[in-house]
Design an enzyme around this catalytic site. Sequence first.
Site, PDB file in Angstrom:
ATOM      1  N   HIS A  63       8.080  -7.530  -3.350  1.00 58.14           N
ATOM      2  CA  HIS A  63       6.873  -7.783  -4.248  1.00 58.14           C
ATOM      3  C   HIS A  63       6.731  -9.305  -5.086  1.00 58.14           C
ATOM      4  O   HIS A  63       7.241  -9.268  -5.910  1.00 58.14           O
ATOM      5  CB  HIS A  63       6.059  -6.696  -5.150  1.00 58.14           C
ATOM      6  CG  HIS A  63       5.792  -5.582  -4.333  1.00 58.14           C
ATOM      7  ND1 HIS A  63       4.369  -5.533  -3.943  1.00 58.14           N
ATOM      8  CD2 HIS A  63       6.389  -4.771  -4.039  1.00 58.14           C
ATOM      9  CE1 HIS A  63       4.296  -4.114  -3.190  1.00 58.14           C
ATOM     10  NE2 HIS A  63       5.489  -3.633  -3.330  1.00 58.14           N
TER      11      HIS A  63
ATOM     12  N   ASP B 132     -14.614  -7.790 -23.819  1.00 54.48           N
ATOM     13  CA  ASP B 132     -14.958  -7.773 -22.504  1.00 54.48           C
ATOM     14  C   ASP B 132     -16.761  -7.757 -22.437  1.00 54.48           C
ATOM     15  O   ASP B 132     -17.315  -8.507 -21.908  1.00 54.48           O
ATOM     16  CB  ASP B 132     -14.685  -6.724 -21.885  1.00 54.48           C
ATOM     17  CG  ASP B 132     -13.044  -6.484 -21.895  1.00 54.48           C
ATOM     18  OD1 ASP B 132     -12.524  -7.304 -22.054  1.00 54.48           O
ATOM     19  OD2 ASP B 132     -12.620  -5.362 -21.863  1.00 54.48           O
ATOM     20  N   SER B 133     -17.050  -6.762 -23.148  1.00 56.97           N
ATOM     21  CA  SER B 133     -18.736  -6.738 -23.307  1.00 56.97           C
ATOM     22  C   SER B 133     -19.457  -7.947 -23.889  1.00 56.97           C
ATOM     23  O   SER B 133     -20.454  -8.570 -23.578  1.00 56.97           O
ATOM     24  CB  SER B 133     -19.044  -5.429 -24.030  1.00 56.97           C
ATOM     25  OG  SER B 133     -18.695  -5.377 -25.516  1.00 56.97           O
TER      26      SER B 133
ATOM     27  N   GLU C  74       4.199 -10.846  -6.058  1.00 52.02           N
ATOM     28  CA  GLU C  74       3.309 -11.086  -7.218  1.00 52.02           C
ATOM     29  C   GLU C  74       3.504 -10.485  -8.393  1.00 52.02           C
ATOM     30  O   GLU C  74       3.039 -10.598  -9.556  1.00 52.02           O
ATOM     31  CB  GLU C  74       2.055 -10.228  -6.534  1.00 52.02           C
ATOM     32  CG  GLU C  74       2.043  -8.511  -6.472  1.00 52.02           C
ATOM     33  CD  GLU C  74       2.601  -8.359  -5.198  1.00 52.02           C
ATOM     34  OE1 GLU C  74       2.562  -7.283  -4.696  1.00 52.02           O
ATOM     35  OE2 GLU C  74       3.467  -8.926  -4.559  1.00 52.02           O
TER      36      GLU C  74
ATOM     37  N   SER D 216     -20.412  -3.335 -26.797  1.00 53.45           N
ATOM     38  CA  SER D 216     -19.662  -2.546 -27.742  1.00 53.45           C
ATOM     39  C   SER D 216     -19.038  -3.654 -28.870  1.00 53.45           C
ATOM     40  O   SER D 216     -18.411  -2.915 -29.935  1.00 53.45           O
ATOM     41  CB  SER D 216     -18.305  -1.935 -27.192  1.00 53.45           C
ATOM     42  OG  SER D 216     -17.542  -3.185 -26.658  1.00 53.45           O
ATOM     43  N   GLY D 217     -19.059  -4.796 -28.772  1.00 51.29           N
ATOM     44  CA  GLY D 217     -18.529  -5.849 -29.758  1.00 51.29           C
ATOM     45  C   GLY D 217     -16.953  -6.366 -29.514  1.00 51.29           C
ATOM     46  O   GLY D 217     -16.495  -7.191 -30.079  1.00 51.29           O
ATOM     47  N   GLY D 218     -16.400  -5.614 -28.385  1.00 50.17           N
ATOM     48  CA  GLY D 218     -15.181  -6.059 -27.956  1.00 50.17           C
ATOM     49  C   GLY D 218     -15.112  -7.307 -27.192  1.00 50.17           C
ATOM     50  O   GLY D 218     -16.320  -7.791 -26.631  1.00 50.17           O
TER      51      GLY D 218
ATOM     52  N   CYS E 215       5.261  -6.322   1.762  1.00 51.55           N
ATOM     53  CA  CYS E 215       5.905  -4.836   1.919  1.00 51.55           C
ATOM     54  C   CYS E 215       4.966  -4.072   2.697  1.00 51.55           C
ATOM     55  O   CYS E 215       5.434  -4.218   4.109  1.00 51.55           O
ATOM     56  CB  CYS E 215       5.542  -3.978   0.533  1.00 51.55           C
ATOM     57  SG  CYS E 215       6.410  -2.643   0.111  1.00 51.55           S
ATOM     58  N   TYR E 216       4.051  -3.264   2.725  1.00 51.10           N
ATOM     59  CA  TYR E 216       3.283  -2.573   3.646  1.00 51.10           C
ATOM     60  C   TYR E 216       2.641  -3.512   4.514  1.00 51.10           C
ATOM     61  O   TYR E 216       2.814  -3.427   6.046  1.00 51.10           O
ATOM     62  CB  TYR E 216       2.129  -1.681   3.085  1.00 51.10           C
ATOM     63  CG  TYR E 216       1.455  -0.910   4.081  1.00 51.10           C
ATOM     64  CD1 TYR E 216       1.802   0.308   4.524  1.00 51.10           C
ATOM     65  CD2 TYR E 216       0.148  -1.362   4.764  1.00 51.10           C
ATOM     66  CE1 TYR E 216       1.125   1.016   5.391  1.00 51.10           C
ATOM     67  CE2 TYR E 216      -0.636  -0.799   5.562  1.00 51.10           C
ATOM     68  CZ  TYR E 216      -0.229   0.446   5.821  1.00 51.10           C
ATOM     69  OH  TYR E 216      -0.836   1.022   6.892  1.00 51.10           O
TER      70      TYR E 216
ATOM     71  N   LYS F  16      -7.421  -8.914 -18.417  1.00 55.74           N
ATOM     72  CA  LYS F  16      -7.810  -9.423 -19.994  1.00 55.74           C
ATOM     73  C   LYS F  16      -7.633 -10.781 -20.166  1.00 55.74           C
ATOM     74  O   LYS F  16      -8.302 -11.289 -20.952  1.00 55.74           O
ATOM     75  CB  LYS F  16      -7.036  -8.429 -20.690  1.00 55.74           C
ATOM     76  CG  LYS F  16      -7.253  -8.726 -22.083  1.00 55.74           C
ATOM     77  CD  LYS F  16      -8.657  -8.123 -22.656  1.00 55.74           C
ATOM     78  CE  LYS F  16      -8.819  -6.582 -22.696  1.00 55.74           C
ATOM     79  NZ  LYS F  16     -10.168  -6.340 -23.014  1.00 55.74           N
TER      80      LYS F  16
ATOM     81  N   GLY G 261       0.698  -1.291   0.039  1.00 56.02           N
ATOM     82  CA  GLY G 261      -0.009   0.002  -0.071  1.00 56.02           C
ATOM     83  C   GLY G 261       0.919   1.329   0.081  1.00 56.02           C
ATOM     84  O   GLY G 261       1.981   1.284   0.357  1.00 56.02           O
TER      85      GLY G 261
END
Length: 515
Positions: free
Chosen positions: A170, A228-229, A172, A224-226, A83-84, A371, A56
Site C-alpha cells: 500500500h 467542519d460545520s 498510500e 455546531s461551532g466546530g 493490493c486487490y 480534517k 479491498g
Amino acid sequence: MRHSERIVILDFGSQVTQLIARRLREMGIYCEILPFTAAMKEILTPETKGVVLSGGPASVIEPGSPHPDEALYESGLPLFGICYGMQLIGQHFGSPVVAGAQGEYGPATVSLWSDGGVWQDLGEAMDVWMSHGDHIGDVRGPLVQTAGSSAGIVAAVAHRTMPVFGVQFHPEVTHTPRGADLLRNFAVNICGCTGGWTMESFIEQTIAEIRRTVGKSKVICATSGGLDSTVTAVLLGKAIGEQLISLYVDTGLGRKGEREEIEGLLADHEHIRLRVVDASEAFFKELKGVTEPERKRKIIGRTFIEVFQKEAESAGGEGVDYLAQGTLYPDVIESVSVRGPSATIKSHHNVGGLPDTLHLKLIEPLRELFKDEVREVGRLLGLPETVLYRHPFPGPGLAVRVLGEVTRERCDILREADAIFMAELRHADWYRKTRQAFVVLLPVKAVGVMGDQRTYENVCVLRAVDTDDFMTADFTRLPYDLLAKAASRIANEVRGINRVTYDITSKPPATVEWE
C-alpha cells in the site's frame, strides 16, 4: 466545473482508498473516487489521464468478488493496481492469484527489479506496508515481475507493452515512506499529469457547485461551532448569501459553554443567520434507558433530523429544500460502504442515522475531505485559529462519551471533567500538540477516600491521540505532570468522579472514540 486532467480511483472497498486521493491531491493532482461498478462512459472522459484500482477486503478468487468492467483493461488508459487491484490485473492478464498459506501484514522490504517509469529514483529497495492474504502465485506473460518482497511474495508487476502496473503493498499509507513518490511517478511519468489542483480551486469549484445545485432554494445548515460545520456554513454563505439559515440545535450533549461560544463566533459572519433551538429535553427523553452505542447514534440522528424538519417548516416558511452538514470522509467510510464494499465500523449520526422520511435533500460539501484539508480550507476562508485548531467533537456529542445510559446529570459531570482537561492541556501548551483530546465517563464506580470518608463514585478516562488523517491514530505521550495535574483537579473539583485513568490504545485496534 470540469478539470483539464484527473486521475480516477476505482474503489473496491479498502478502508484507506481515500488516502490514495489525499496523496495525489497533496501533489496538486485532481482525482475522483468512483465505484468499481462505474460505467466506462464515467471513466473514459477527455480529462481522465489514468486509473488507480484500490485495495479491498474481498478475494478475487471467490465467486461474486467485485470486478470492474472488463473493457477497462483494453481501454489504453494507464492502470495502477494496489493490493486487490494488482490481483485483479494479474487475474485478467493470466497470472493466477492464490490464497497465501499465511497473510503478510505490517512492515516489509521489497527489492525493486526495475527502474524508470513508476520506479524512477526509488533505488533498489523500498520499505513498505503489506496487508494481504491472497497474492499472485505465478507471473505469466504478458506481465513481468518488477519487485519481490522479503517473504518471497510477488510485490509488483508490469505489462510488457501496455501502461499497466500493480503493487502488492500500500503506497498510500504513511507506513510506506516513499509511497507518495511511487504514486507521483505513476501520475506524472506514466499519465502525464501536470498538477495545479489546490484548496483554492476546491473552494471555487464547491461554491460554483452549491450555486448550481441550490438555485433559488433555501438551505438550513447544521452548525455546531466546530471546524467542519463552520467551514460548511461559511462556504454556503459565500455561495448563496441570504438563502442560508444556520441552525444550532442545543441537544444537551455539547461541551461546557458551547452554545455561548457558537453564538459569539458566528455573529461576525453576516450571511450566517444563526438560529438556536433548545431541544435537550427531547434528546434525553429519547435516550432514556438506551446503552447500546449504535442505538444511541441512530436515535440521535433521527431526533436531530426531526428537529431540522420541524425548523425548516417554520424558518421563513417556503423554499427550504436542503439540509447542509459538515460530514467528512472518515465519518463516511466508518459508517457506510460509500463506493465499494468496505466494512462498516460504526454509524455517524449525520451519515448513518438519516430516516427514510427525510424530505430535505442533503448537501455535504466536505464529505470527500480529511480534517487537515478542511483546516486549510478554513484558513483560506479567514477563520480564526480558535476554530481552525479546535479539537474534533463527534456529532452525537457526549452521548458517545458517556458510556451506558445518557442522562443530563451524567453529561454535566462529564462536561466539568472535560473542561478541566482542556484547560490543563492549554496551560501546559499541549492542546495544539495533540490532534484530539477528551474525557470518557465509564458506567463503572470505584471505591475512593476523600478526607476520612469512603467514596463510591464514577471512573473517567482521559484520551488524547496523534494522527494525520484519523484513519489511524496513536495515543499521545502526554507528560506525567500534566496527567497528574488534570487527574488531581478532576477528582477534587468534579463531584461524582473519584478515579481518573489514561487510555493508551492506538487505532487500530481501537477507534478514537469509545463508542
